[in-house]
Design an enzyme around this catalytic site. Structure first.
Site, PDB file in Angstrom:
ATOM      1  N   LYS A 271      43.168  28.366  51.155  1.00 35.21           N
ATOM      2  CA  LYS A 271      44.472  28.449  51.735  1.00 35.21           C
ATOM      3  C   LYS A 271      44.551  28.696  53.143  1.00 35.21           C
ATOM      4  O   LYS A 271      45.007  27.871  54.069  1.00 35.21           O
ATOM      5  CB  LYS A 271      45.267  29.649  50.859  1.00 35.21           C
TER       6      LYS A 271
ATOM      7  N   ASP B 266      55.011  32.867  48.247  1.00 29.41           N
ATOM      8  CA  ASP B 266      54.563  32.560  46.918  1.00 29.41           C
ATOM      9  C   ASP B 266      55.813  32.525  45.882  1.00 29.41           C
ATOM     10  O   ASP B 266      55.554  32.155  44.821  1.00 29.41           O
ATOM     11  CB  ASP B 266      53.475  33.676  46.661  1.00 29.41           C
TER      12      ASP B 266
ATOM     13  N   GLN C 254      46.905  38.062  46.932  1.00 26.36           N
ATOM     14  CA  GLN C 254      46.288  37.262  46.034  1.00 26.36           C
ATOM     15  C   GLN C 254      45.884  37.804  44.795  1.00 26.36           C
ATOM     16  O   GLN C 254      45.499  38.773  44.587  1.00 26.36           O
ATOM     17  CB  GLN C 254      44.875  36.821  46.664  1.00 26.36           C
TER      18      GLN C 254
END
Ligand code: NAD
Length: 291
Positions: free
Chosen positions: A49, A116, A93
């Site tokens: 990412k 996200d 994450q």
């Protein structure tokens, strides 16, 4: 072409975003990654990412926190990043070590920085069809694939297998939204569904997000159906250097001849997730710059 090249679609999105970001004068969009511990998969996901952000010209900030961190310390970091006007997107994450409450941490991210799409408010914005919300990247990536490949969901029977928030449930909500990207009739199957093979066979579009190799077999798929395989499963393969290969949830060899369009694994839905994360980060930047 029958095969859907998610890798190429993701590349196109990266190129488009690179052009858009290059036009920005002054500070560029910025995404902050929080990684807790050294889980090898998380290290590799965050690295990928980070690399894609750099390629586009989005500034990545990486915060590597120790495995032993407390919830209060994690929340403190999130609060700092929420308060920083130069940070437009924040990603924690997953998975987090077991002593941490993941959903509480996601819900602490400012909803307008929640690229996200895991904040409770963004889940609600998907339900309310708010265009300023952030949808979870993988299901949003499937919608993007359909739009870019000219696969209309309008009036189609879309059968989703799996009801997780990160994929199945959110995709079902997106596919039933009003609008040219959606307007589908949606059925969601899960581990308690009766007669699952018959239900799946009635699907014009089948989205498999289960996490079990070869779950969707040829007898479950209607001739001409569009098959989207979200699964990423490791199966042993002694012929490979690392001893395994990646397969999806669909028995690709048997289903591919029946399908009108199909995503491969790898190279189908997988690459779309990072591309959509970058798209969400650019959207967060634009929303925050205009407010
Ligand atoms: P999950 O374990 O949270 O959810 C799996 C779902 O499958 C559950 O809702 C469950 O009800 C359903 N299920 C399990 N067994 C079933 C059965 N026997 N019959 C019917 N339904 C059953 O998993 P997830 O996070 O939604 O991920 C699903 C798959 O997608 C995994 O392989 C994961 O690795 C992959 N994935 C890929 C991406 C990507 O491409 N970037 C992103 C997220 C997840």
């Amino acid at each position: 072409m029958k095969l859907i090249d998610g890798k190429q679609i993701a590349k196109d999105i990266v190129t488009e975003l690179t052009e858009e970001v290059a036009k920005i004068e002054g500070p560029k969009p910025c995404i902050a990654f929080i990684r807790v511990g050294e889980d090898p998969a998380s290290v590799s996901y965050v690295r990928s990412k980070n690399r894609t952000a750099e390629k586009i010209g989005i500034k990545p900030l990486l915060f590597e926190l120790p495995e032993s961190i407390t919830q209060a310390e994690l929340i403190k970091k999130v609060d700092e990043l929420n308060a920083d006007p130069e940070v437009h997107g924040i990603l924690i994450q997953s998975p987090l070590p077991s002593q941490l409450d993941e959903q509480e941490a996601f819900n602490r991210i400012h909803p307008n920085k929640d690229v996200d799409g895991f904040h409770v408010q963004n889940a609600g914005r998907v339900v309310q069809e708010d265009p300023n919300g952030f949808a979870s990247c993988t299901p949003a990536g499937i919608i993007e694939i359909c739009q870019r490949e000219g696969i209309s969901l309008e009036g189609k029977h879309v059968v989703v297998i799996g009801r997780s928030l990160i994929v199945g449930k959110t995709f079902a909500l997106l596919a039933m939204q009003k609008g040219p990207h959606a307007n589908a009739t949606v059925t969601v199957c899960h581990s308690r569904t009766r007669n699952l093979p018959e239900v799946v066979k009635s699907g014009d579009v089948v989205v498999a997000a289960i996490g079990r190799p070869n779950f969707v077999t040829a007898d479950m798929v209607k001739e001409g159906a569009v098959v989207i395989d979200v699964g990423i499963n490791r199966v042993e393969d002694p012929s490979k250097k690392n001893g395994y290969r990646l397969v999806g949830d669909v028995d690709f060899a048997a289903v591919e001849p029946l399908a009108s369009r199909i995503t491969p694994v790898p190279g189908g839905v997988g690459p779309m997730t990072v591309a959509m994360l970058m798209k969400n980060t650019f959207k967060a930047y634009k929303l925050q710059s205009s407010s």
